[in-house]
Design a protein around this motif. Structure first.
Motif, PDB file in Angstrom:
ATOM      1  N   ASP A 124      31.202  41.367  17.425  1.00  0.00           N
ATOM      2  CA  ASP A 124      31.639  41.376  18.817  1.00  0.00           C
ATOM      3  C   ASP A 124      32.460  42.628  19.104  1.00  0.00           C
ATOM      4  OD1 ASP A 124      34.142  40.870  17.738  1.00  0.00           O
ATOM      5  OD2 ASP A 124      34.428  38.947  18.746  1.00  0.00           O
ATOM      6  N   THR A 125      32.715  42.850  20.378  1.00  0.00           N
ATOM      7  CA  THR A 125      33.429  44.046  20.811  1.00  0.00           C
ATOM      8  C   THR A 125      34.035  43.787  22.180  1.00  0.00           C
ATOM      9  OG1 THR A 125      33.215  46.422  21.254  1.00  0.00           O
ATOM     10  CG2 THR A 125      31.389  45.034  21.927  1.00  0.00           C
ATOM     11  N   PRO A 126      35.162  44.432  22.505  1.00  0.00           N
ATOM     12  CA  PRO A 126      35.726  44.269  23.850  1.00  0.00           C
ATOM     13  C   PRO A 126      34.832  44.909  24.902  1.00  0.00           C
ATOM     14  CG  PRO A 126      37.313  45.278  22.338  1.00  0.00           C
ATOM     15  CD  PRO A 126      35.989  45.290  21.658  1.00  0.00           C
ATOM     16  N   ASN A 127      35.068  44.559  26.140  1.00  0.00           N
ATOM     17  CA  ASN A 127      34.444  45.247  27.257  1.00  0.00           C
ATOM     18  C   ASN A 127      35.388  46.343  27.735  1.00  0.00           C
ATOM     19  OD1 ASN A 127      32.295  43.387  27.153  1.00  0.00           O
ATOM     20  ND2 ASN A 127      33.463  41.939  28.384  1.00  0.00           N
ATOM     21  N   ALA A 205      30.150  46.901  27.549  1.00  0.00           N
ATOM     22  CA  ALA A 205      30.682  46.695  26.206  1.00  0.00           C
ATOM     23  C   ALA A 205      31.139  48.043  25.658  1.00  0.00           C
ATOM     24  CB  ALA A 205      29.615  46.081  25.304  1.00  0.00           C
ATOM     25  N   SER A 225      40.162  43.306  25.730  1.00  0.00           N
ATOM     26  CA  SER A 225      40.631  42.578  24.550  1.00  0.00           C
ATOM     27  C   SER A 225      42.113  42.232  24.669  1.00  0.00           C
ATOM     28  CB  SER A 225      40.395  43.425  23.301  1.00  0.00           C
ATOM     29  OG  SER A 225      40.896  44.733  23.483  1.00  0.00           O
ATOM     30  N   THR A 237      45.215  47.491  27.739  1.00  0.00           N
ATOM     31  CA  THR A 237      44.465  46.256  27.960  1.00  0.00           C
ATOM     32  C   THR A 237      44.694  45.771  29.388  1.00  0.00           C
ATOM     33  OG1 THR A 237      46.261  44.789  27.313  1.00  0.00           O
ATOM     34  CG2 THR A 237      44.838  45.617  25.549  1.00  0.00           C
ATOM     35  N   ASN A 247      41.238  37.997  28.204  1.00  0.00           N
ATOM     36  CA  ASN A 247      40.616  38.348  26.928  1.00  0.00           C
ATOM     37  C   ASN A 247      39.136  37.996  26.966  1.00  0.00           C
ATOM     38  OD1 ASN A 247      40.096  39.048  24.293  1.00  0.00           O
ATOM     39  ND2 ASN A 247      41.195  37.342  23.377  1.00  0.00           N
ATOM     40  N   ALA A 249      35.152  39.282  25.436  1.00  0.00           N
ATOM     41  CA  ALA A 249      34.427  40.125  24.474  1.00  0.00           C
ATOM     42  C   ALA A 249      32.929  39.941  24.663  1.00  0.00           C
ATOM     43  CB  ALA A 249      34.817  39.770  23.042  1.00  0.00           C
ATOM     44  N   THR A 250      32.186  40.917  24.197  1.00  0.00           N
ATOM     45  CA  THR A 250      30.725  40.835  24.147  1.00  0.00           C
ATOM     46  C   THR A 250      30.305  40.692  22.688  1.00  0.00           C
ATOM     47  OG1 THR A 250      30.344  42.147  26.143  1.00  0.00           O
ATOM     48  CG2 THR A 250      28.574  42.115  24.515  1.00  0.00           C
ATOM     49  N   TRP A 251      29.511  39.665  22.378  1.00  0.00           N
ATOM     50  CA  TRP A 251      28.994  39.536  21.026  1.00  0.00           C
ATOM     51  C   TRP A 251      27.486  39.771  21.017  1.00  0.00           C
ATOM     52  CZ3 TRP A 251      25.409  35.673  21.129  1.00  0.00           C
ATOM     53  CH2 TRP A 251      25.632  34.582  21.983  1.00  0.00           C
TER      54      TRP A 251
END
Length: 323
Positions: A124-127, A205, A225, A237, A247, A249-251
């Motif tokens: 996963d990763t933040p947008n 993402a 995130s 953030t 919070n 995220a994209t996985w």
């Protein structure tokens, strides 16, 4: 006598079916495996698929081909793979949009539980919310002030992606500004529109925009995130900028059509976990802004089920619908 004959016929049919399934498992793979990516090149699903394809080819001793089939926020590819032959040769690589779209619309065209077997949730990763360098804002506060006096739009990889959902939630529900959504077929095209000044903003993402931020082609405003990310330590953030607990995220996950033999699904899960443990892949993921997840079939399935429940709740709370 007749009942015994029927019983023997039924037993024979069952044995034949078992033999066919066992043959599928032991002979698989004996031809190329296709990873159908639900978005255009340049986005998180595409990045992950290309990380995996070479390693899987080495492990499976067969070519692993990446095919981008973007459209409808990932629904086009999901529908196609759901209808594909469940033989382990056609797999779906998609993002958390897989969990969002069924909540957004009854026209998603697939059932994430009935139509698919979860193989593995890879990472996963933040947008990241970015702006055109020409937009006269440096932070979210400036953006919200500008949005109250000027019509603005933001691009995404498509309706139903978590960058779409997180931005809609931030702009409309929290900041109370009307920034219009412009869906594209992937993060690459969405970012191209910002660089070309066709759209003022993008929510994507993080991995899709890392290199563009570093070269000044887009301007970062905030990450979604809970904490700042190491690859962009100077980017605040959303939570820091006045919205605590924000919070998203994209996985990225890999899925097979339902009824794919359990042995093939288990083999793929194992091979993907092995790939995730290799130092080269871990380094590639980290440099691109991903955090690895992986795990057993049960863990992966439970993860997706929890995401389905989460986004069903978020969609109901925000009232967001697919365009």
């Amino acid at each position: 006598m007749i009942q015994r004959r029927y019983a023997l016929l039924a037993l024979g049919a069952a044995c034949a079916a078992h033999k066919t399934v066992w043959s599928q498992i032991t002979e698989w793979p004996n031809k190329p495996v296709k990873l159908v990516v639900a978005f255009a090149p340049g986005g998180p699903a595409d990045i992950i698929a290309r990380f995996l394809s070479q390693r899987l080819s080495e492990r499976l001793k067969q070519p692993v081909i990446v095919e981008n089939r973007g459209g409808a926020g990932g629904n086009v590819a999901a529908q196609a793979v759901a209808r594909a032959e469940p033989d382990g040769y056609t797999l779906l690589v998609t993002t958390s949009a897989f969990a969002v779209n069924p909540a957004l619309s009854r026209k998603a065209g697939y059932d994430p539980i009935k139509d698919f077997s979860t193989i593995n949730v890879i990472a996963d990763t933040p947008n990241l919310i970015v702006a055109s360098p020409n937009l006269p804002v440096q932070n979210l506060d400036g953006l919200f002030k500008l949005a109250k006096v000027q019509n603005l739009s933001f691009s995404t990889a498509g309706a139903g992606t978590t960058p779409h959902l997180s931005a809609e939630y931030l702009f409309k529900s929290l900041a109370k500004v009307n920034i219009v959504h412009a869906p594209f077929t992937g993060a690459g095209p969405a970012l191209n529109a910002v660089m070309g000044d066709q759209i003022q903003l993008a929510s994507v993402a993080l991995p899709a925009a890392v290199s563009l931020v570093k070269t000044g082609k887009v301007k970062p405003l905030a990450v979604t995130s809970a904490q700042r990310v190491s690859s962009m330590p100077d980017v605040p953030t959303v939570a820091e900028l006045g919205f605590p607990s924000f919070n998203f995220a994209t996985w990225v996950g890999v899925f097979a059509p339902s009824k794919t033999p359990a042995g093939i699904v288990a083999r793929l899960n194992s091979e993907l976990n092995f790939t995730l443990l290799t130092p080269e892949v871990q380094q590639q993921l980290a440099q691109a802004g991903f955090s690895p997840i992986g795990g057993s079939l049960i863990k992966s399935s439970d993860y997706v089920k929890a995401e389905l429940l989460k986004y069903d709740r978020v969609v109901k709370e925000t009232g967001i619908t697919a365009e």
